[in-house]
Write a protein that holds these residues in place. Sequence first.
Motif, short mmCIF file in Angstrom:
data_model
loop_
_atom_site.label_atom_id
_atom_site.label_comp_id
_atom_site.label_asym_id
_atom_site.label_seq_id
_atom_site.Cartn_x
_atom_site.Cartn_y
_atom_site.Cartn_z
N VAL A 515 55.32 -5.16 125.11
CA VAL A 515 56.13 -5.40 125.41
C VAL A 515 55.56 -7.89 124.87
O VAL A 515 54.81 -7.94 124.68
N THR A 516 57.07 -8.83 124.98
CA THR A 516 56.84 -9.27 124.97
C THR A 516 57.39 -10.76 125.16
O THR A 516 58.24 -10.52 125.83
N VAL A 517 56.63 -11.58 125.94
CA VAL A 517 57.71 -13.26 126.42
C VAL A 517 57.84 -14.72 125.72
O VAL A 517 55.91 -14.30 125.35
N TRP A 518 58.76 -14.86 125.58
CA TRP A 518 58.96 -16.10 124.81
C TRP A 518 59.24 -17.37 125.83
O TRP A 518 60.62 -17.01 126.44
N LYS A 519 58.83 -18.99 125.29
CA LYS A 519 59.76 -19.35 125.95
C LYS A 519 60.12 -20.82 124.92
O LYS A 519 59.21 -21.14 123.99
N ASP A 520 61.33 -21.64 124.75
CA ASP A 520 60.93 -22.63 123.97
C ASP A 520 60.67 -22.23 123.10
O ASP A 520 60.19 -23.25 121.78
N GLY A 521 61.10 -20.87 122.45
CA GLY A 521 60.87 -20.69 120.42
C GLY A 521 59.40 -19.94 120.40
O GLY A 521 59.38 -19.99 119.94
#
Length: 604
Positions: A515-521
Motif C-alpha cells: 500500500v502506498t500514499v502519494w501527495k504532490d508527486g
Amino acid sequence: MTNNSLKTWAECAPDLIATAAGRLAADKVVRGGKLVNVHTREVLDGWDVAIVHGRFAYVGPDATHCIGPDTQLIEAEGQYLIPGLCDGHMHIESGMLTPAEFSRAVIPHGTTTMFTDPHEIANVLGLNGVQLMHDEALMQPISVFTQMPSCAPSAPGLETTGFEISPEDVAQAMSWPGIIGLGEMMNFPGVVNGDPKMLAEIAATQNAGKTVGGHYASPDLGPSFHAYAAGGPADDHEGTCEADAIARVRQGMRSMMRLGSAWYDVETQITAITEKGLDPRNFILCTDDCHSGTLVNEGHMNRVVRHAIECGCDPIVALQMATINTATHFGLERELGSIAPGRRADLILTSDLEKLPIECVIAKGAIVAKDGEITVDCPHLDWPEDSKTTVHLGKSLQSSDFSIHAPKDKHQVKVRVIGAIENQAPTKALTATLAVTDGKVRSDLNQDVCQIALVERHRGTGHVVNAFVSGFGYQGDMAMASTVAHDSHHMIVVGTDTSNMAKAANRLGEVGGGVTVWKDGEELALVELPVAGLMSDEPATVVAKKADKMVAAMAECGCTLNNAYMQHSLLALVVIPELRISDLGLVDVTNFELTELFLDEDDE
C-alpha cells in the motif's frame, strides 16, 4: 505431526484419568481462581484446574491430589479463569501479516483458536497458496484451523483472478489435517440458482463431515435468502441489522456478528439477544477483517467481547459467543471452547470480566503470554520465491492510463459513482454530473468525487479500468494504491490526480506489492507486502507502525473515514452490493451484472 501438535484425547485418556484420580501428578495446576463455566453460564469460586499433556484433566474444587513435586503451580487468587478466545471467521491476510506474525500479534490478547479463510491468497496463488497458509498455521502454538476457500473468483464472469478454485481442489483439501470446512460461500446467486460448481463444493464439504461457511450479502430476506439457506451454508457474517441476525438463526444457521477494523455489525444485531431474548447459543462473535494497527493498538477477540458487553450483553453470554458457541459450530465442542476435562488447555487469567484485561494466556497447556507480552516462538514457513513475485504490471504506467475520456462533444457527463459507507462493507450506487475538459472527465472534489482505477496485476496485461468513487473526502493532488483489493487482488488506485495515480501504481510494481500514499508527486507512506502482494513477514509491531503512517498520510490527503484503508481494499469486492469495480468494468452487484460508467442525462 507438527512442532505444536497435541496428542489426541484418546491417546492421553489413561493419563488424564490417572491425573484426575490423583494417581499421576499434573504438569500444571491453576488454583484459587473463579472459573467461568460456559457450559452452565456460572462462575465457580475456588475451583482449580489440572493440566497434563496440554489438556485439562481435572476441573473442580481443590486439586491438591493432582499436585506432585514437579507440578508447576499457577496462583490465580482473585482472578477469573475463562476459556481461550476463538475467532469464528477471519482472514489472516487482512492483517497484512503471515499466519506466524498474525498469531504473534493476537496471542497476548487471549486468542487461542482461529478459524481462517485464506481466500485472499487463493485468488493470487491458487491451491498452492492455500496450502502454504495451512502449513504455517499448523506450526503455531495456538490452534489455527483453515477453511478451504470456496469462491475464486468470487463471482465468475464478473472478475478475473490469478487462479481459480475448482470442486476438485475443494475435495482434495478436505483431506488435509488442518482443514475444518469450506470458506464463506460468497457466490450466493450461484447457490440460489443451483450452480453445479458451487453445489459440488458444498457437497464435497458435507461428504467430508465438515462445516460450510456462508456469505449472504443481500438485504433481501425473501425466497432468495431461503433458497440460500437450503443450499447448506451453516453460518453467515454479512448481517448488518437485527432482522438479519434473527432471519439466520430461524433458518438453523449461526449468526456471526463481526467487529473488525471497519465493520461494526455487533451493536446493530446483538439486540436479537439483549432485547428480543433469542437463545444466544446460535450467535457467534468474530472479526472478519482486522489490520495490523487494530491488532497492535486495540486488540483482537478481547476487543470484540468487550464491545458486546458495552452493547448490553451479559459478560458470560458474550464469552460463550467467543468460545463454546464457536467450537460447537465447527464440531469441536469436545476439543476446545471451554474449561472442561479432555479439552485443549486453553485459558485466560483476567481480573475483570467486563474490562477483560488479559493477564496470562495458556494455550495447549503452555504459558504463551503474560501481562501483554508473548512468551513463545511462532515458527515461520520458508515462503517460496514465486510467492513473493506476484505483481506483474506488464509496463510502466503513465498518467494517460488513468484518463477518462468523455463521449464525443460532451461538456459534462452523468456517471455512476461508487459510494463508500463508513464502518460497513456495502457501498452505494451513486450518480454525479461531472465536467469535461479537453475531452477528459474530471473529478469534482466539491462533490467528494475522485477517480478509482483497477490495474490488472496477475498476468501483466497492462489493462486499466477507470471509474469514480465518493466518500473519502480527499483534497489536493494525491493517490493511494493497494495490491490488497478483495477478492481478486488486482491493484486498486484511488486518486484526485492521474500523475500521482501512475506514480503510486508503479511504486507497488517496484516493491512487489503493498500500500502506498502519494501527495504532490511525493510518497508519504509505504507498507511493503511482498508475500502475494498481501502480507508481510515482519513483526506486527513493525507493520503496524507503517500502517499507522499510512492512515496518517490518508488523513493528510483529506480522508475523513474511519479505517478508510479497509473501505479502500473492498472497492473491488464484487459480491457485496451495490456498486464495485473489477478488471472487466463496473459491476452492479444488486443485479450481478456489468454496467456502464456513463449514463444518459435522463437516466435515473
